[in-house]
Design an enzyme around this catalytic site. Structure first.
Site, PDB file in Angstrom:
ATOM      1  N   ASP A 257     -18.221  18.805 -44.885  1.00 25.34           N
ATOM      2  CA  ASP A 257     -17.720  19.196 -43.586  1.00 25.34           C
ATOM      3  C   ASP A 257     -18.638  18.532 -42.560  1.00 25.34           C
ATOM      4  O   ASP A 257     -19.703  18.018 -42.910  1.00 25.34           O
ATOM      5  CB  ASP A 257     -17.703  20.732 -43.446  1.00 25.34           C
ATOM      6  CG  ASP A 257     -16.735  21.161 -42.340  1.00 25.34           C
ATOM      7  OD1 ASP A 257     -16.259  22.308 -42.379  1.00 25.34           O
ATOM      8  OD2 ASP A 257     -16.442  20.330 -41.446  1.00 25.34           O
TER       9      ASP A 257
HETATM   10  C1  GLC Z   1     -14.852  21.266 -38.481  1.00 25.96           C
HETATM   11  C2  GLC Z   1     -14.078  22.070 -39.495  1.00 25.96           C
HETATM   12  C3  GLC Z   1     -13.257  21.233 -40.431  1.00 25.96           C
HETATM   13  C4  GLC Z   1     -12.727  20.026 -39.678  1.00 25.96           C
HETATM   14  C5  GLC Z   1     -13.923  19.155 -39.348  1.00 25.96           C
HETATM   15  C6  GLC Z   1     -13.525  17.927 -38.530  1.00 25.96           C
HETATM   16  O1  GLC Z   1     -16.110  21.783 -38.270  1.00 25.96           O
HETATM   17  O2  GLC Z   1     -14.803  23.036 -40.250  1.00 25.96           O
HETATM   18  O3  GLC Z   1     -12.172  22.054 -40.929  1.00 25.96           O
HETATM   19  O4  GLC Z   1     -11.799  19.311 -40.490  1.00 25.96           O
HETATM   20  O5  GLC Z   1     -14.932  19.868 -38.660  1.00 25.96           O
HETATM   21  O6  GLC Z   1     -13.064  18.297 -37.268  1.00 25.96           O
END
Ligand code: GLC
Length: 717
Positions: A257
């Site tokens: 993430d």
């Molecule tokens: C965020 C989310 C994830 C998302 C990523 C990119 O923090 O937890 O679900 O796809 O960052 O935006």
């Protein structure tokens, strides 16, 4: 006689030819696939051989906020990623209903259609990976991201996620199942450590991911922010190396993430293949080679601390996905954006996902005698698309409930609107707004209050998020902004009041539920949501949605609150509710919910009869008859629950192990046949650390919900 023999010989000859051709076709396909895989393998090996170490390392970390590194010298493109689970976030386009609405359809075919739209729109906007589906189990009613996810039940998640991923990936786009794993609350999500038993992990929190990998062959997976048993999830050897890659045979790649990688060695060794979103505190230009999986890795390989083969393995996984999605050597589909067909899918998912929770005296669908409707509540006019955090959508358009009702009512019905309450931080009951709303209700044949949760306040300011939003959990289950007072005042002015609730999960209805004749749960129903809601209210669509999660009466009844433990510093979560999540808790511990898992009413009625159970060597076959005994066409979700009567380890009162959504014309009936394999009976014995299926008697329950059991049977295994 002779002619008969000649005729039969001819028929035999023809069927042999057909059989031969069939075998030949199958052999050819298998051979072609095998050849294709072998040649892809060879191409990947050849590319890796040509790459310098720096080029390999460049591929395993971001090159911008939403791209990975490519190697243009060798024709290896960057991966272009985009959120999110119900729209292509970066561009204007189709805004589909949220995950809980899709799950509430209990229709895996719609999951496929949903994924197809997303994949097509991603193609159109030049994306390679869509960052969805989000499938974390809905363990607590308070989790701010429940709206993005699907269900409290692992089997329902598994069925819906397979359809969604196949839909996306058949468009030549990679899905990214997230967030792996046990990311079920938003409070302290970057640091919280989750402690749970192996049994809860295996039986509740992993099955959706396992189905995504082993049944839908998902191309990518996103590790979550939190720690699991003390190790960051995006660099967690047990989750990524042992379970995902070794046990499940995952062939795609793991991305972190955004900012979920915390150090180089663990990330490299423990299964992270692509580092995204690390915050280097560099403004305005980020030097992506300074990521944990950047220059440091080059130095560690050069100094012999890490063998280059470890890096090759990561590059191999990324290249495997690139070849599989025709990013190298292939033609990509063009894709489309915001077509009529895509809008129709958004409408269909909303129509089948909105749940009719209560309908006393059949107040719904509204009769043709209704000439004036007082629509009340800010959620009737509020656009939701841009809310919620990273799952936000730049909707091409969004039909709100008031617009949908006016579209359907046309000039035949006088529809008034009153805001009723304010969506502002700390807003309480507004006496003037409530008085105006009650006044309008008193003059109408019917009042419709549209309230519930919200994605927060100022959608463009992340710090202004709340309730149903990433990064935040709800403080409690009470209706915010004085909505309880509003509903009570409207009811007093007009007992014929319908309440429509928007949001990603349950809300405390105890102050008014006994006096409200009808309630609809509308989730966040996407760009066509207002039209879907109106079609249900006016009876053009017969609702068929079923709750994918339990609605407790009050927060204190929820197992995460009752049995779960949170440390004082909010940095440790103990899932001491264990496998008793959702209805597994309410039914085992005999706690009455407000509305049960799997609950949803229809404008018609169904009759279940004639249950037969046949235990076979490997499978158990169930048949029963379902009949539409009402006067309008409708769809019923027949649910199959299993209970082991005597087990070595304790098991829940019931567990969902199959379901089927059946559409029937009035008076029609269908013989439903469902085959249960051993997955319907086994459980994870975490003393012996293996799945076990024990001999003995199992109860088979066929229900219209987890609590409305229509047929009972037993099978002895
Ligand atoms: C965020 C989310 C994830 C998302 C990523 C990119 O923090 O937890 O679900 O796809 O960052 O935006």
């Amino acid at each position: 006689m002779i002619n008969t023999i000649i005729k039969q010989t001819n028929m035999l000859y023809k069927s042999c030819c057909r059989l031969f051709l069939l075998f030949a076709a199958v052999a050819f396909t298998l051979n072609t696939n095998a050849q294709k895989n072998a040649s892809t393998e060879a191409k990947i090996n050849a590319l890796i051989k040509k790459m310098t170490l720096e080029e390999k390392v460049n591929m395993i970390h971001a090159s911008s906020f939403f791209t990975s590194g490519g190697v243009s010298r060798l024709g290896i493109p960057k991966l272009v990623l985009s959120d999110g689970p119900h729209a292509v976030r970066s561009d204007t386009g189709t805004y589909l209903p949220v995950g809980t609405c899709l799950a509430a359809t209990w229709n895996p075919k719609l999951g496929y259609e949903f994924g197809s739209v997303l994949g097509s729109e991603a193609n159109f906007h030049g994306k390679d990976v869509i960052l969805g589906p989000g499938i974390n189990i809905i363990r607590s009613p308070l989790n701010g991201r429940n709206f993005e996810y699907e269900s409290e039940d692992p089997y329902l998640v598994s069925r819906m996620v397979v359809g969604y991923i196949n839909g996306v990936q058949d468009q030549g786009i990679s899905a990214c199942v997230k967030h792996f794993a046990v990311n079920n609350m938003e409070t302290n999500r970057f640091n919280v450590n989750v402690n749970l038993t192996e049994r809860a992990l295996r039986e509740i929190y992993l099955p959706g991911f396992k189905a995504a990998v082993t049944e839908a062959n998902v191309n990518t997976l996103m590790g979550s922010y939190n720690k699991v048993r003390g190790q960051w999830a995006s660099q967690n050897s047990y989750l990524l190396n042992q379970i995902l890659k070794k046990e499940w045979g995952f062939k795609g790649f793991v991305m972190s993430d955004w900012g979920a990688v915390h150090n180089t060695i663990e990330a490299i060794w423990n299964g992270c293949d692509l580092e995204m979103g690390t915050d280097l505190n560099q403004r305005p230009h980020r030097d992506y080679s300074k990521f944990f999986m950047g220059d440091t890795v080059v130095n560690l390989v050069r100094s012999g601390r890490i063998d280059e083969s470890v890096i090759n393995e990561k590059v191999r996984r990324i290249l495997y996905v690139m070849f599989k999605t025709n990013m190298i050597d292939g033609v990509r589909k063009k894709g489309e954006s915001n077509t009529k067909a895509h809008q129709q899918t958004a409408l269909k998912v909303a129509e089948e996902g909105i749940v009719l929770l209560k309908n006393d005296n059949k107040i719904l669908p509204l009769s043709s005698s209704v000439k004036t409707i007082a629509v009340i509540g800010f959620n009737a006019e509020r656009k939701q698309a841009m809310g919620g955090g990273s799952s936000q959508a730049k909707a091409f358009y969004e039909v709100t409930p008031i617009e949908g009702l006016r579209n359907a009512g046309g000039n035949k019905i006088n529809i008034t609107y009153n805001q009723g309450y304010k969506i502002e931080r700390g807003a309480t009951a507004d006496d003037l707004l409530i008085m105006q709303a009650a006044e309008a209700a008193s003059k109408a044949d019917v009042a419709i209050v549209v309230g519930g949760w919200t994605h927060g306040f100022n959608y463009s300011v992340w710090s202004d998020n709340a309730y149903d939003a990433e990064g935040y959990d709800k403080p409690d289950m009470h209706m915010p902004f004085g909505q309880d007072e509003l509903i009570k005042a409207v009811l007093k002015a007009n007992p014929k009041t319908v309440v429509v609730l928007m949001g990603g999960g349950p809300i405390d209805m105890t102050q008014w539920i006994n006096n409200v004749p009808a309630i609809l749960q509308a989730w966040y129903p996407g760009m066509e949501g207002g039209n879907a809601l109106a079609k249900i209210i006016f009876g053009q669509v017969n609702p068929s949605g079923k709750l994918p999660m339990t609605f407790p009466k009050i927060l204190e009844d929820a197992p995460s609150q009752k049995l779960g433990i949170t440390s004082k510093d909010l940095m440790q979560l103990y899932y001491t509710d264990d496998i008793y999540v959702g209805y597994r808790y309410f039914d085992t511990y005999k706690v009455e919910p407000q509305f049960a898992f799997g609950h949803g009413l229809s404008y018609t009625t169904f009759e279940y009869s004639n249950l037969k159970i046949q235990a076979g060597k490997k499978n158990t076959t169930i048949t029963f008859t379902l009949k539409n005994t009402g006067s309008v066409p409708g769809a019923e979700v027949a649910q199959v629950y299993v209970k082991q009567e005597k087990s070595t380890l304790p098991r829940p009162e019931k567990e969902l192990k199959a379901f089927e959504k059946i559409f029937l014309q009035p008076g029609d009936s269908k013989l439903v046949k469902i085959v249960l394999d051993e997955n319907a009976f086994h459980y994870y014995n975490d003393i012996e650390n293996k799945w076990v299926m024990e001999n003995g008697v199992y109860d088979i329950m066929i229900g219209a919900s987890s609590r409305k059991i229509k047929l009972n049977g037993k099978v002895k295994l």
